[in-house]
Design a protein around this motif. Sequence first.
Motif, PDB file in Angstrom:
ATOM      1  N   PHE A  95      11.699 -13.495 -20.472  1.00  0.00           N
ATOM      2  CA  PHE A  95      12.511 -13.226 -19.098  1.00  0.00           C
ATOM      3  C   PHE A  95      13.458 -12.344 -19.253  1.00  0.00           C
ATOM      4  N   GLY A  96      13.592 -11.810 -20.413  1.00  0.00           N
ATOM      5  CA  GLY A  96      14.877 -11.142 -20.849  1.00  0.00           C
ATOM      6  C   GLY A  96      15.280 -10.017 -19.834  1.00  0.00           C
ATOM      7  N   GLU A  97      16.579 -10.058 -19.464  1.00  0.00           N
ATOM      8  CA  GLU A  97      17.255  -9.333 -18.560  1.00  0.00           C
ATOM      9  C   GLU A  97      16.600  -9.097 -16.988  1.00  0.00           C
ATOM     10  N   ALA A  98      15.799 -10.175 -16.787  1.00  0.00           N
ATOM     11  CA  ALA A  98      15.304 -10.544 -15.470  1.00  0.00           C
ATOM     12  C   ALA A  98      16.571 -10.670 -14.566  1.00  0.00           C
ATOM     13  N   GLY A 118      17.405 -14.122 -22.473  1.00  0.00           N
ATOM     14  CA  GLY A 118      18.723 -13.265 -22.792  1.00  0.00           C
ATOM     15  C   GLY A 118      19.023 -12.365 -21.835  1.00  0.00           C
ATOM     16  N   ARG A 119      20.255 -12.273 -21.536  1.00  0.00           N
ATOM     17  CA  ARG A 119      20.864 -11.374 -20.452  1.00  0.00           C
ATOM     18  C   ARG A 119      20.401 -11.515 -18.966  1.00  0.00           C
ATOM     19  N   THR A 120      19.724 -12.503 -18.850  1.00  0.00           N
ATOM     20  CA  THR A 120      19.213 -12.963 -17.659  1.00  0.00           C
ATOM     21  C   THR A 120      20.026 -13.316 -16.427  1.00  0.00           C
ATOM     22  N   SER A 121      20.008 -12.833 -15.404  1.00  0.00           N
ATOM     23  CA  SER A 121      21.035 -13.217 -14.172  1.00  0.00           C
ATOM     24  C   SER A 121      20.481 -14.042 -13.181  1.00  0.00           C
ATOM     25  N   PHE A 122      21.114 -15.156 -12.868  1.00  0.00           N
ATOM     26  CA  PHE A 122      20.871 -16.085 -11.831  1.00  0.00           C
ATOM     27  C   PHE A 122      21.866 -15.993 -10.974  1.00  0.00           C
ATOM     28  N   ALA A 123      21.515 -15.310  -9.690  1.00  0.00           N
ATOM     29  CA  ALA A 123      22.299 -15.170  -8.560  1.00  0.00           C
ATOM     30  C   ALA A 123      22.802 -16.422  -7.671  1.00  0.00           C
ATOM     31  N   ASP A 124      21.741 -17.190  -7.531  1.00  0.00           N
ATOM     32  CA  ASP A 124      21.906 -18.395  -6.869  1.00  0.00           C
ATOM     33  C   ASP A 124      21.438 -19.472  -7.834  1.00  0.00           C
ATOM     34  N   HIS A 176      15.953 -19.543 -25.658  1.00  0.00           N
ATOM     35  CA  HIS A 176      17.361 -18.454 -25.911  1.00  0.00           C
ATOM     36  C   HIS A 176      17.853 -18.070 -24.590  1.00  0.00           C
ATOM     37  N   PHE A 177      19.107 -18.342 -24.271  1.00  0.00           N
ATOM     38  CA  PHE A 177      19.875 -18.155 -23.099  1.00  0.00           C
ATOM     39  C   PHE A 177      21.234 -17.308 -23.358  1.00  0.00           C
ATOM     40  N   ILE A 178      20.959 -16.256 -24.391  1.00  0.00           N
ATOM     41  CA  ILE A 178      22.188 -15.658 -25.042  1.00  0.00           C
ATOM     42  C   ILE A 178      22.597 -14.683 -23.965  1.00  0.00           C
TER      43      ILE A 178
END
Length: 621
Positions: free
Chosen positions: A440-443, A462-468, A482-484
């Motif tokens: 899910f990288g950069e999702a 990695g580099r995943t964005s969670f807006a909510d 990996h949640f780097i």
Amino acid sequence: MRSRHSVRARAVLAGAAVLSALVVEARVWHWPWTHAFVSWLGTHVVSVIAAIVVGLVLLPSLIREKVAPVDRSNATAGDSARWPWLLSDSGLLTVVGTLAGIGMAALMVMLEVSDDLAAGPDRAKLQIEAIKYGLGSIAAGGAAAALLLAVRRQRHTEQIHAHTVEDAAEKRVTELYTKAVEQLGSADAAVRLGGLYALERVAENNVSQRQTVVNVLCAYLRMPYRPSSSRGPDSIGALLPAQPSRQKPPSEIVTPAERDPAQELQVRLAAQRILAAHCRRDDGGPLVTPQPWGNVQLDLSGAVLVKMILRDASLRQATFSDAIFVGNADFTGTEFTDGVSFVRAEFRASTEFGRATFDGKTLFDNTAFGDATDFTDCKFTGAASFKAARFRGRARFREAVLTEASFVSTRFEESVQFGGAVFSGRAIFSGTDFEQEARFGEAMFAKCKFLNARFKGEAWFGRTSFADSADFGGTIFSDSAHFIESRFAKDAKFGETRFQSETSFARSTFERLANFGASSFAAGTFTGARFGGRAWFVAANFAEVGVFDGATFLGDCRFTKDFPGDVVRFINARVLARPDRKDEWPEGWQAQHRVPGDDEDFLVLRRASAAEPVAGDIIDI
């Protein structure tokens, strides 16, 4: 109808003639008020004529405003509602009455003028001429009425002819359609093929019949047929299993015994090619052949589709529920403008949906996918449901855009890629099984839930964005996670999550609550992470080590105090210096030694026994 119109016109003319005779007999022009009127009329004759012309122009619109609208849906060829106003009853009467009125006015004016002359031959001659011109104007009205009636009769005849031609054309289309459908029931494959192409010609030449033809082709493909017992490379038996899982056994399939399975396969492939050729998007090119049939509806539920290709198609509504796709299926670039259903469909081989657009509700519930499935760069503007779907091969959703996505109880048996995907609405992966690597990288997620999901292979966020809010409660990560450099803009919930291998949240940002309560780690790394809200690690367990070196804590922090030894480490970690902090740190660690920050001061976390930094306490993040 013609006699009725003629009677009306003749009545108007007769009335005008009788009125003229009465005017002459009563010598109306000698009356005092008539003399004044005629004098005024003679003085303003130009204005009167202009007013009459304007009245003729405006009268049709005035009449239409007063009369209720006519329902033309059931009008016949002879209905006056379809004719110009001038040819209607009111138009005819208006023309006749106007010309008769002009004749009467001219008669009175000329008789008035003749009275001013002395008695003699000139006066009598002028009176005769006046009567001649008056009656001539009335006769002109009759001639105009006759001309308009003739024009109307001609238009009526033309309309009847046009309807006759149209009826003949429709009859011919019906005969062609009926004969083509009858050919589809033939035992001879060549005759069935001829029926297919005859239906194609019917749809090509008759826009109104296109959806009907598509319905017939779909109905033919939905009909079951007996697979060939041969397992050769060119037979359907080589592509279908001996016992189709979603169809009746061959012994229960009602199919004419005289039909050869191999020939039947060719007929079905021809039907699929016709649909594919005419369902593609219309790019506006007039020379494109064959011509697209526009947004059509497809109902192929329960059909067996062999090597189905619908590239760059445009479908208003499509149903593929319970269908079996044998061989590779290709829907690349297809637009589903009003929803599509693949519920319980089965894809035996690879499936391509790259660049497809799903504008309505999209259903893949209980769908079985084969070797590989590609949804790269797809756009789901409506709700997309993959509940209980099964991906037996690799699955790719890279750069896909999903509004409302549900993968509840979905099973990915091979690797799956959601790299760069955008989930603008809710994304639910509750109970989902990821048997192999999941990326899910950069999702980008809005609100997501991974409740009780199971990651048996490596999980890459990695580099995943969670807006909510992001909820991973009860999830099991059997392999490394990996949640780097991930960013959690709102609550991050990892309560009771099990990380059974190495886990890294290095340089991740938690803007609000970071809840890892009762979670278990084999080895967890939070090096350089930033906790903007509460950090909750109560009852969390680190089997090997939990590394928070260089982390920043702005909100309150709660850790279990009785971690054994050096299981949890905070070398060079910082805590925002404020008097109302309510922290609980693992035993042996405390916040001390104030250091200035960019905007506010911080306290450095150290071992309680160390008054000053010692070698190994300061690390380079």
